[in-house]
Design a protein around this motif. Sequence first.
Motif, PDB file in Angstrom:
ATOM      1  N   GLN A  56      21.023 -14.448  32.359  1.00  0.00           N
ATOM      2  CA  GLN A  56      20.439 -14.806  31.068  1.00  0.00           C
ATOM      3  C   GLN A  56      21.374 -15.691  30.251  1.00  0.00           C
ATOM      4  O   GLN A  56      20.922 -16.616  29.572  1.00  0.00           O
ATOM      5  CB  GLN A  56      20.078 -13.544  30.279  1.00  0.00           C
ATOM      6  N   ALA A  61      17.002 -18.162  27.102  1.00  0.00           N
ATOM      7  CA  ALA A  61      15.620 -18.446  26.709  1.00  0.00           C
ATOM      8  C   ALA A  61      15.568 -19.458  25.570  1.00  0.00           C
ATOM      9  O   ALA A  61      14.611 -20.221  25.442  1.00  0.00           O
ATOM     10  CB  ALA A  61      14.924 -17.153  26.295  1.00  0.00           C
ATOM     11  N   GLY A 160      16.758 -14.676  19.728  1.00  0.00           N
ATOM     12  CA  GLY A 160      17.529 -15.039  20.914  1.00  0.00           C
ATOM     13  C   GLY A 160      18.775 -15.832  20.577  1.00  0.00           C
ATOM     14  O   GLY A 160      19.306 -16.560  21.423  1.00  0.00           O
TER      15      GLY A 160
END
Length: 236
Positions: A56, A61, A160
């Motif tokens: 990640q 994202a 995020g």
Amino acid sequence: MYNTFIFDLYGTLIDIHTDEESPEFWERLSYHFLYSGYPIKPEALKEQYREEVSRQFSNPAVKCEFPEIDVHLIFKTIASRKGQCPDVEWIEETVRWFRRLSIRRLQLYEGVKETLIILKAQNKKIYLLSNGQKTFVEEEMRALGIDDLFDGIAISSNPGICKPDPLFYDYLVNTFKVDLSSAIMIGNDATTDIEGAKRVGIDACYFHSNCSPNTTEVDCKYQIWDGNFRRILDMQ
């Protein structure tokens, strides 16, 4: 005079210690997976968790300077490798167990709740700007009885984006219509909190705590090194 007080959470309001390294922690979490029909060895669970964290961060994202991970997605991915499609309720429960099993200490610093109540009584605007996962933050603030003392709560897992990224401050401002012209940031980390505040042009107060990274010098207008949280009231 400051009319807007923006607080960090962990190490500033909440004194917390977690242990996500002990074999016992991963063994207990693996039992949760086993009971749910997703058998996995503790060592494999730990390895897959770390792999997903790295993945990640490598492919966030949200394209930003300081991205945040999504723990819910991590456990969804791990369970899905067992050929199942876990539902939202199971994922949320797993995230809660992950946190609860790792906690070794959870309490407010002395004077925190009293100070927040006084600021609120003085009609100050109080906001939280915290790096962390929404599930962790909301549950722990509620457990410690401070969740209703804020005019807005911004948690990095929602957009995020983490502090000290100015985009996280933009998220706070846009979500809660925050006026930064009379704002001050209070936090225990010279980088994420103090440098972050400087990057968006607001004053800051460094609160040194047992959770602060090792430092002996901080560049900001106000500094509290003796752990007396109530001194925040003197900055008005």
